[in-house]
Design a protein around this motif. Structure first.
Motif, PDB file in Angstrom:
ATOM      1  N   LYS A 140       0.835  -1.206   0.000  1.00  0.00           N
ATOM      2  CA  LYS A 140       0.000   0.000   0.000  1.00  0.00           C
ATOM      3  C   LYS A 140       0.871   1.259   0.000  1.00  0.00           C
ATOM      4  N   SER A 141       1.969   1.207   0.735  1.00  0.00           N
ATOM      5  CA  SER A 141       2.887   2.351   0.761  1.00  0.00           C
ATOM      6  C   SER A 141       3.444   2.611  -0.633  1.00  0.00           C
ATOM      7  N   LEU A 142       3.779   1.547  -1.337  1.00  0.00           N
ATOM      8  CA  LEU A 142       4.326   1.683  -2.683  1.00  0.00           C
ATOM      9  C   LEU A 142       3.302   2.334  -3.609  1.00  0.00           C
ATOM     10  N   LEU A 143       2.033   1.909  -3.470  1.00  0.00           N
ATOM     11  CA  LEU A 143       0.968   2.474  -4.301  1.00  0.00           C
ATOM     12  C   LEU A 143       0.776   3.962  -3.999  1.00  0.00           C
ATOM     13  N   ARG A 144       0.854   4.331  -2.724  1.00  0.00           N
ATOM     14  CA  ARG A 144       0.699   5.744  -2.363  1.00  0.00           C
ATOM     15  C   ARG A 144       1.862   6.585  -2.882  1.00  0.00           C
ATOM     16  N   LEU A 145       3.055   6.010  -2.887  1.00  0.00           N
ATOM     17  CA  LEU A 145       4.200   6.731  -3.448  1.00  0.00           C
ATOM     18  C   LEU A 145       4.002   7.005  -4.936  1.00  0.00           C
ATOM     19  N   LYS A 146       3.459   6.002  -5.646  1.00  0.00           N
ATOM     20  CA  LYS A 146       3.176   6.191  -7.070  1.00  0.00           C
ATOM     21  C   LYS A 146       2.160   7.319  -7.271  1.00  0.00           C
ATOM     22  N   TYR A 147       1.083   7.291  -6.471  1.00  0.00           N
ATOM     23  CA  TYR A 147       0.063   8.336  -6.580  1.00  0.00           C
ATOM     24  C   TYR A 147       0.652   9.710  -6.256  1.00  0.00           C
ATOM     25  N   TYR A 148       1.541   9.764  -5.272  1.00  0.00           N
ATOM     26  CA  TYR A 148       2.142  11.042  -4.874  1.00  0.00           C
ATOM     27  C   TYR A 148       2.859  11.687  -6.055  1.00  0.00           C
ATOM     28  N   TYR A 149       3.664  10.898  -6.749  1.00  0.00           N
ATOM     29  CA  TYR A 149       4.409  11.450  -7.890  1.00  0.00           C
ATOM     30  C   TYR A 149       3.500  11.659  -9.104  1.00  0.00           C
ATOM     31  N   PHE A 150       2.493  10.792  -9.247  1.00  0.00           N
ATOM     32  CA  PHE A 150       1.522  10.985 -10.330  1.00  0.00           C
ATOM     33  C   PHE A 150       0.822  12.334 -10.175  1.00  0.00           C
ATOM     34  N   ASN A 151       0.459  12.665  -8.925  1.00  0.00           N
ATOM     35  CA  ASN A 151      -0.228  13.926  -8.677  1.00  0.00           C
ATOM     36  C   ASN A 151       0.652  15.140  -8.907  1.00  0.00           C
ATOM     37  N   ASP A 152       1.947  14.935  -9.018  1.00  0.00           N
ATOM     38  CA  ASP A 152       2.874  16.015  -9.335  1.00  0.00           C
ATOM     39  C   ASP A 152       3.271  16.015 -10.811  1.00  0.00           C
ATOM     40  N   GLY A 153       2.559  15.240 -11.629  1.00  0.00           N
ATOM     41  CA  GLY A 153       2.789  15.286 -13.067  1.00  0.00           C
ATOM     42  C   GLY A 153       3.699  14.212 -13.617  1.00  0.00           C
ATOM     43  N   PHE A 154       4.095  13.244 -12.801  1.00  0.00           N
ATOM     44  CA  PHE A 154       4.929  12.141 -13.282  1.00  0.00           C
ATOM     45  C   PHE A 154       4.008  10.949 -13.572  1.00  0.00           C
ATOM     46  N   PHE A 155       3.617  10.809 -14.841  1.00  0.00           N
ATOM     47  CA  PHE A 155       2.577   9.851 -15.207  1.00  0.00           C
ATOM     48  C   PHE A 155       3.125   8.445 -15.469  1.00  0.00           C
ATOM     49  N   ASN A 156       4.429   8.304 -15.510  1.00  0.00           N
ATOM     50  CA  ASN A 156       5.017   6.990 -15.814  1.00  0.00           C
ATOM     51  C   ASN A 156       5.965   6.558 -14.697  1.00  0.00           C
ATOM     52  N   VAL A 157       5.424   6.481 -13.485  1.00  0.00           N
ATOM     53  CA  VAL A 157       6.245   6.170 -12.306  1.00  0.00           C
ATOM     54  C   VAL A 157       6.482   4.673 -12.201  1.00  0.00           C
ATOM     55  N   ASN A 158       7.729   4.308 -11.958  1.00  0.00           N
ATOM     56  CA  ASN A 158       8.078   2.935 -11.608  1.00  0.00           C
ATOM     57  C   ASN A 158       8.541   2.920 -10.159  1.00  0.00           C
ATOM     58  N   ALA A 159       8.051   1.964  -9.369  1.00  0.00           N
ATOM     59  CA  ALA A 159       8.404   1.907  -7.955  1.00  0.00           C
ATOM     60  C   ALA A 159       8.524   0.462  -7.491  1.00  0.00           C
ATOM     61  N   THR A 160       9.550   0.200  -6.724  1.00  0.00           N
ATOM     62  CA  THR A 160       9.762  -1.136  -6.138  1.00  0.00           C
ATOM     63  C   THR A 160      10.244  -0.968  -4.700  1.00  0.00           C
ATOM     64  N   TYR A 161      10.226  -2.063  -3.962  1.00  0.00           N
ATOM     65  CA  TYR A 161      10.805  -2.040  -2.616  1.00  0.00           C
ATOM     66  C   TYR A 161      11.393  -3.403  -2.306  1.00  0.00           C
ATOM     67  N   LYS A 162      12.304  -3.408  -1.341  1.00  0.00           N
ATOM     68  CA  LYS A 162      12.855  -4.666  -0.856  1.00  0.00           C
ATOM     69  C   LYS A 162      13.125  -4.536   0.641  1.00  0.00           C
ATOM     70  N   ILE A 163      13.088  -5.681   1.315  1.00  0.00           N
ATOM     71  CA  ILE A 163      13.290  -5.720   2.765  1.00  0.00           C
ATOM     72  C   ILE A 163      14.698  -6.226   3.038  1.00  0.00           C
ATOM     73  N   ASP A 164      15.503  -5.416   3.712  1.00  0.00           N
ATOM     74  CA  ASP A 164      16.877  -5.780   4.059  1.00  0.00           C
ATOM     75  C   ASP A 164      16.932  -6.183   5.527  1.00  0.00           C
ATOM     76  N   THR A 165      17.299  -7.447   5.778  1.00  0.00           N
ATOM     77  CA  THR A 165      17.453  -7.902   7.155  1.00  0.00           C
ATOM     78  C   THR A 165      18.772  -7.383   7.706  1.00  0.00           C
ATOM     79  N   LEU A 166      18.717  -6.727   8.868  1.00  0.00           N
ATOM     80  CA  LEU A 166      19.912  -6.120   9.461  1.00  0.00           C
ATOM     81  C   LEU A 166      20.540  -7.017  10.518  1.00  0.00           C
TER      82      LEU A 166
END
Length: 855
Positions: A140-166
């Motif tokens: 859901k966070s990833l989807l909101r990040l896409k919407y955030y940049y879309f709302n600023d005029g970036f219509f072709n946003v690519n977004a990914t995430y990964k979990i790093d175990t520390l």
């Protein structure tokens, strides 16, 4: 034994620390504690708080990098009831033994005590459970990040995430954003089906948020919808709503550009079972009906009295109790005028400001008499408050004079007292308090007292014998306040009577602007116990006493031959008179510096014990951007100019009044005060997010005596130090200049103050602050001659004192309890090479208690 107890205490503290530092104690097996979020945009790490606010999961809060709330939660027993019962399940005899000296009921209730249960509830409530990484929330966070940049005029946003175990049970999430190229607005056109709206749009299209060449931002389109709606509804389009404004965004065959078509369809409405559309209409007001005694609890209105005044219809179910003008002055909706939202809002504000009605209700209905259905009847429903209301308040207070006080006030409010929507308030108040700084020979805890009577009459218009509508129109919601007051107080040992009176005009030139003009503000201060001066101002007495021992030869001025201290009042008056008159019979020759000191002590005594009469005129203006109590990004500017005594001197000169031996005019056998005073106050707050706020305040004030005065009255002078000023010094304990606060209550006629404060959250409602306060007071252009106390050139700014410190605040929502500990960082009273950090210690620190924030 002492060493053993110390070791046990140390062991317990270490055990608690080890337990608290086990951050993953409550993290289930196979789960991971979120320790950090990282966001990269085009492979560059960003720290933008607005971007991080899009994330559904954030790590546990920290205090200086330490997860205090998480570790408090980890200390808690999540199942204290089970733990308590297990003590007896595993050892049945233990329950029986406890029941012999406690009842069975008491043993069971013991499990609900603070030690067994309450402390764990507190830790859970104050603490914060571990934030466990949740893949669904990360998606859901990833989807909101896409919407955030879309709302600023970036219509072709690519977004990914990964979990790093520390480490064991700990991990961070890395979000990678590739927004691509932003889209910009190209051509703009409009399609408005209603011709009247199309013409109306053209009259104000220069204010549009949608402009060619701008980067696409969804926020601009929402603002444009609201702008158009506001413009239309303020010009008669009653049924218009934002959802009628739509945008067609065309990016086909465009490279990072978009063509915009703004569309407004016709009005659509439901008629029986079918939907119909027609062009929007522009509505005028055909009638304004005011119901002056409406009751929401009744379904029907039975009119028994009515009148028409300047095209307003007033109706009442009983006899009309108001002068028509008092009500119609508050109504901005006019017969024959266009429907306008802003007129409705302004009318509501004005009516609410009268304080004689509950919140008003304004409704509109289509006039059935108009065949074109383009007229509205405005109906204003007013519910009167009770004519009489009685109120009491009990306050616990803290002030610059009073360390602790209890105040009680009772008031009676009479509304519509003269049938013109006026409000009369009569109030009586009393206060008793304690102050360690005052003369208190009997060592009484409550050594401060005050009582008073006040009368306030509020008139909801400018009370003048001529019209002021062209200067201050009623849209500025003007009012007149007449006040009269009397107070008798015993707080600095001189015991004062204070008579006050004022005629003030208040208005709001614009929203968030306020203006106040005091046509006159008069004050008469009468000192009832001036002979007690040297008992109160001990430093002045000690200085005079020491000088007398060097030069006085009259033994009758002293209490006895052993102590040889000046008698109050016989000795102090006698010795001072001998010095100032040059009585050589009882004096040895004085050094010039000692003569000047005696002269200064006497001038200060006269200034603080003389009765004062002040007749002043002032103007105050303030502007703020603060929207409400929760707004943490705003500024407030306030300025005031005051002139006293000028009118009296002009009258005395015109009528050829005689001056006294001091060369001054008198009124009521008093030398009235004459001065001009001005002040500038600026406050600015910055919201740094995550409940972190930086607050700044600057203040400058100066009062210049002239004509009939060569000093400023004590009540109009400035002081420095205290809980709302430079918190490293006690009230009245700083200055003037580098003099070192030689007097008991140090004041002067010029002041500079600058403060900065960084506020942050600690736990729940407990908040902290780091602050720095700079400033001082000086004498300027008055009768004080001491070089250390006066400001003569800009190099005297080196006497600005600096105090720093930290504080704790507990927010009770309706007010804040505040403790601030201030340290003297730069003290101008010390020698030049000993001013920095020489008193930066707890022994010289000052603990301040205050209610609410200092600024």
């Amino acid at each position: 034994m002492k060493k053993t107890s110390t070791k046990i205490t140390a062991f317990i503290l270490i055990a608690i620390l080890i337990c608290a530092c086990n951050a993953v104690k409550r993290v289930p097996d196979g789960k991971l504690l979120l320790t950090k979020n990282e966001i990269t945009v085009n492979d560059k790490t960003i720290k933008d708080e607005n971007v991080f606010n899009q994330l559904y999961q954030k790590p546990n809060s920290t205090l200086l990098g330490y997860r205090l709330r998480l570790n408090l939660y980890n200390l808690a027993n999540l199942n204290p009831d089970s733990t308590y019962q297990a003590k007896f399940t595993n050892n049945p005899g233990k329950f029986e033994r406890k029941s012999k000296w406690l009842s069975e009921k008491q043993v069971n209730r013991l499990g609900k005590s603070f030690w067994y249960h309450g402390i764990h509830d507190f830790l859970k409530r104050t603490g914060e459970p571990p934030i466990i990484i949740d893949k669904e929330r990360a998606d859901k966070s990833l989807l909101r990040l896409k919407y955030y940049y879309f709302n600023d005029g970036f219509f072709n946003v690519n977004a990914t995430y990964k979990i790093d175990t520390l480490s064991i049970k700990k991990a961070k999430i890395k979000y990678a954003i590739t927004p691509g190229n932003a889209y910009f607005l190209d051509s703009l056109r409009t399609t408005i089906l209603t011709p009247a709206l199309d013409s109306l749009y053209e009259t104000n299209k220069s204010s549009t948020f949608i402009k060619s060449g701008n980067q696409y931002k969804t926020e601009d389109f929402e603002n444009e919808k609201n702008r158009i709606t506001t413009h239309f509804r303020n010009n008669g389009v009653y049924y218009f709503q934002p959802n009628y404004v739509t945008f067609d965004i065309d990016t086909i065959k465009k490279v990072n550009q978009a063509n915009i078509n703004l569309m407004i369809n016709n009005y659509s409405y439901q008629e029986q079972d079918s939907s119909r559309t027609e062009p929007f209409k522009i509505y005028k007001i055909s009638d304004v009906n005011i119901y002056t005694d409406y009751s929401p609890s009744t379904n029907t209105i039975k009119i028994t009295d009515s009148t028409t005044y300047k095209n307003f219809n007033l109706y009442s179910q009983e006899k009309l109790k108001y002068k028509p003008r008092a009500i119609t002055n508050a109504i901005f909706i006019t017969k024959g005028g266009l429907f306008a939202d802003y007129k409705t809002v302004l009318t509501t504000r004005y009516l609410n400001n009268l304080k004689i009605f509950n919140y008003p209700s304004i409704q509109y209905e289509v006039d059935p008499r108009d065949s074109t259905a383009q007229s509205l009847i405005a109906k204003v429903y007013l519910t009167p408050r009770k004519k009489y209301s009685f109120g009491t308040t009990l306050d616990v207070t803290h002030s610059n004079i009073q360390d602790f006080g209890v105040g009680l006030s009772v008031s009676e409010t009479i509304r519509n007292v003269f049938n013109g929507a006026e409000t009369l308030e009569l109030a009586a108040r009393g206060n008793i308090g304690s102050s360690k700084d005052l003369a208190n020979p009997k060592n009484n805890f409550f050594n401060v007292s005050e009582y008073g009577l006040d009368l306030k009459l509020n008139i909801p218009r400018i009370f003048m014998p001529f019209s002021t509508e062209k200067i201050i129109p009623k849209s500025m919601i003007p009012s007149t306040l007449i006040t009269v007051g009397f107070a008798k107080q015993q707080n600095i040992g001189l015991d004062k009577e204070n008579f006050t009176g004022a005629l003030s005009y208040n208005w709001t030139p614009k929203r968030n602007y306020t203006a106040r003009f005091d046509l006159f503000n008069t004050q008469f201060v009468r000192n009832l116990n001036p002979q007690n001066y040297f008992n109160v101002y001990g430093s002045s007495y000690n200085a005079l006493n020491e000088i007398s021992k060097e030069y006085n030869t009259n033994s009758s001025y002293y209490n006895n031959d052993i102590d040889k201290d000046l008698l109050i009042e016989e000795g102090t008056v006698g010795f001072t008179n001998d010095v100032l008159t040059g009585n050589a019979n009882f004096l040895k020759p004085l050094e010039p510096a000692d003569f000047q000191s005696v002269k200064s002590i006497e001038e200060r005594r006269l200034r603080l014990t003389e009765n004062d009469f002040i007749l002043a005129t002032s103007f105050t203006f303030s502007k703020t951007t603060k929207k409400d109590l929760t707004d943490n990004t705003f500024y407030l500017f306030k300025t005031k100019i005051e002139s006293a005594g000028t009118v009296l001197s002009a009258f005395a000169a015109t009528t050829n009044q005689n001056k006294n031996s001091n060369g001054n005019y008198k009124i009521f056998n008093l030398e009235y005060s004459e001065y001009i005073k001005t002040e500038f106050d600026y406050i600015k707050h910055w919201d740094l997010s995550k409940e972190k706020i930086f607050a700044f305040r600057s203040f400058f004030g100066i009062a210049i005596p002239f004509g009939n005065s060569d000093y400023i009255p004590f009540s109009r002078s400035y002081f420095s130090g205290g809980s709302n000023d430079n918190r490293a010094w006690q009230p009245y304990g700083l200055g003037p200049g580098s003099s070192g606060a030689l007097d008991d209550f140090n004041e002067a006629n010029m002041k500079i103050a600058i403060s900065g404060e960084y506020r942050f959250k600690i736990l729940g409602s407990l908040k902290g602050a780091l602050f720095a306060d700079a400033g001082n007071i000086w004498n300027v252009l008055d009768n004080v001659e001491d070089e250390k106390s006066t400001f003569t050139q800009f190099k005297d700014l080196k006497d600005i004192a600096l105090g720093t410190g930290f504080g704790l605040r507990y927010d009770l929502s309706f007010f804040v309890i505040r403790f601030d500990l201030g340290f003297k960082t730069y003290n101008p009273a010390n020698e030049t090479n000993k001013r920095w950090f020489r008193e930066y210690n707890f022994a010289n620190s000052v603990l301040n208690f205050g209610i609410n924030y200092p600024f």
